[in-house]
Design an enzyme around this catalytic site. Sequence first.
Site, PDB file in Angstrom:
ATOM      1  N   ASP A   1       0.834  -1.199   0.000  1.00 54.50           N
ATOM      2  CA  ASP A   1       0.000   0.000   0.000  1.00 54.50           C
ATOM      3  C   ASP A   1       0.875   1.259   0.000  1.00 54.50           C
ATOM      4  O   ASP A   1       1.664   1.478   0.918  1.00 54.50           O
ATOM      5  CB  ASP A   1      -0.891  -0.025   1.250  1.00 54.50           C
ATOM      6  CG  ASP A   1      -1.876   1.134   1.269  1.00 54.50           C
ATOM      7  OD1 ASP A   1      -1.819   1.987   0.360  1.00 54.50           O
ATOM      8  OD2 ASP A   1      -2.704   1.178   2.198  1.00 54.50           O
TER       9      ASP A   1
ATOM     10  N   ASP B   1       1.020   7.583  -9.596  1.00 52.00           N
ATOM     11  CA  ASP B   1       0.384   7.079 -10.817  1.00 52.00           C
ATOM     12  C   ASP B   1      -0.781   6.196 -10.377  1.00 52.00           C
ATOM     13  O   ASP B   1      -0.738   4.972 -10.452  1.00 52.00           O
ATOM     14  CB  ASP B   1       1.417   6.279 -11.618  1.00 52.00           C
ATOM     15  CG  ASP B   1       0.839   5.751 -12.923  1.00 52.00           C
ATOM     16  OD1 ASP B   1      -0.333   6.031 -13.232  1.00 52.00           O
ATOM     17  OD2 ASP B   1       1.576   5.027 -13.622  1.00 52.00           O
TER      18      ASP B   1
HETATM   19  N1  SAM Z   1      -2.776   5.427 -15.999  1.00 54.52           N
HETATM   20  C1  SAM Z   1      -3.775   5.064 -15.137  1.00 54.52           C
HETATM   21  C2  SAM Z   1      -4.986   5.942 -15.031  1.00 54.52           C
HETATM   22  O1  SAM Z   1      -4.927   7.122 -14.720  1.00 54.52           O
HETATM   23  O2  SAM Z   1      -6.061   5.391 -15.295  1.00 54.52           O
HETATM   24  C3  SAM Z   1      -3.308   4.630 -13.811  1.00 54.52           C
HETATM   25  C4  SAM Z   1      -2.716   3.288 -14.010  1.00 54.52           C
HETATM   26  S1  SAM Z   1      -2.088   2.370 -12.733  1.00 54.52           S
HETATM   27  C5  SAM Z   1      -2.680   0.857 -13.367  1.00 54.52           C
HETATM   28  C6  SAM Z   1      -2.987   2.715 -11.243  1.00 54.52           C
HETATM   29  C7  SAM Z   1      -2.631   1.710 -10.168  1.00 54.52           C
HETATM   30  O3  SAM Z   1      -2.750   2.299  -8.875  1.00 54.52           O
HETATM   31  C8  SAM Z   1      -3.507   0.470 -10.147  1.00 54.52           C
HETATM   32  O4  SAM Z   1      -2.777  -0.622 -10.600  1.00 54.52           O
HETATM   33  C9  SAM Z   1      -3.934   0.325  -8.671  1.00 54.52           C
HETATM   34  O5  SAM Z   1      -3.900  -1.015  -8.223  1.00 54.52           O
HETATM   35  C10 SAM Z   1      -2.883   1.199  -8.002  1.00 54.52           C
HETATM   36  N2  SAM Z   1      -3.272   1.657  -6.649  1.00 54.52           N
HETATM   37  C11 SAM Z   1      -4.488   2.079  -6.220  1.00 54.52           C
HETATM   38  N3  SAM Z   1      -4.453   2.379  -4.906  1.00 54.52           N
HETATM   39  C12 SAM Z   1      -3.162   2.159  -4.494  1.00 54.52           C
HETATM   40  C13 SAM Z   1      -2.497   2.291  -3.256  1.00 54.52           C
HETATM   41  N4  SAM Z   1      -3.148   2.702  -2.160  1.00 54.52           N
HETATM   42  N5  SAM Z   1      -1.176   1.974  -3.189  1.00 54.52           N
HETATM   43  C14 SAM Z   1      -0.511   1.540  -4.292  1.00 54.52           C
HETATM   44  N6  SAM Z   1      -1.099   1.387  -5.501  1.00 54.52           N
HETATM   45  C15 SAM Z   1      -2.407   1.707  -5.609  1.00 54.52           C
END
Ligand code: SAM
Length: 277
Positions: free
Chosen positions: A139, A157
Amino acid sequence: MELWLTEKETEHLGLTCRVKETLFSGKSDFQSVEVVDSYEFGRMLILDGVFQTSIFEEYIYHEMIAHVPLFTHPQPQKILVIGGGDGGTVREVVRHETVETVEMVEIDGLVVEVSKKYLPEISAAMLANHPKLKVEIGDGIAHMKEAENYYDVIIVDCSDPIGPGVGLFSREFYQDVHRALKPDGLFVQQTESPFYHRPLISRIYHDIADFFPITRLYLANIPLYPGGLHSFTIGSKQYDPLQASVPELLPFATRYYNSDLHKSCFVLPNCVAELTK
Ligand code: SAM
């Protein structure tokens, strides 16, 4: 039979594309994860029904979220990417020669796994086990609480402010980001559509400005996202992206980002500028 897929942008609007086939469909502890092959966008990653990235236009988002902050900092060495499980952002970050380490903290291991298998062009740095890159499944909110005075640049991101991503848009998180950065550090976050998330963009901008003396909003044209125009917000302790000296001839090839665009992306239409007032 024709297969069409719709991402519901709002209660009354959707983006629909015609799909050739579904390559993967599964569910993690955090969200549904799908990869489809579509006619216009090629292979696409979809989380909880929301289009995340596609082979056709991924370079725009990934170049703009990585190179704008990294060319603003004169000597970026230690980088943290929160989220970004498809690997596109870290693929761009490792191209900077000054960068020594890139930690990527993604909450969902399934997104990383599936991206490596079905989106190798995007996940290239993860697939190659790039020596600068360390991928951690965890996380990002918790990770941020542990760091102090350590990173030069943090890139958030994240997906939309729903599910595990909600806390990444909070004041508490921005305070933690501020603490995790060095005294001249800066961070960037994708901050959604200036047409369909206006109150969110305004709230985030002002929250970030409460912690960072330099706060700047910039835009990029991203066909996959609602309205085609997407916003990013930078919070910086010292370096102003508007004063950055970006080489006219970049040290590597890009398809969207360049030194002129680095300046022009901060020029805001009035309807967007008013969100920062
Ligand atoms: N380009 C994309 C968009 O704006 O739609 C974002 C892509 S990237 C796949 C976003 C990622 O953030 C996801 O894979 C999700 O699992 C991750 N994510 C969400 N909450 C999170 C958190 N608390 N810590 C780490 N990663 C997280």
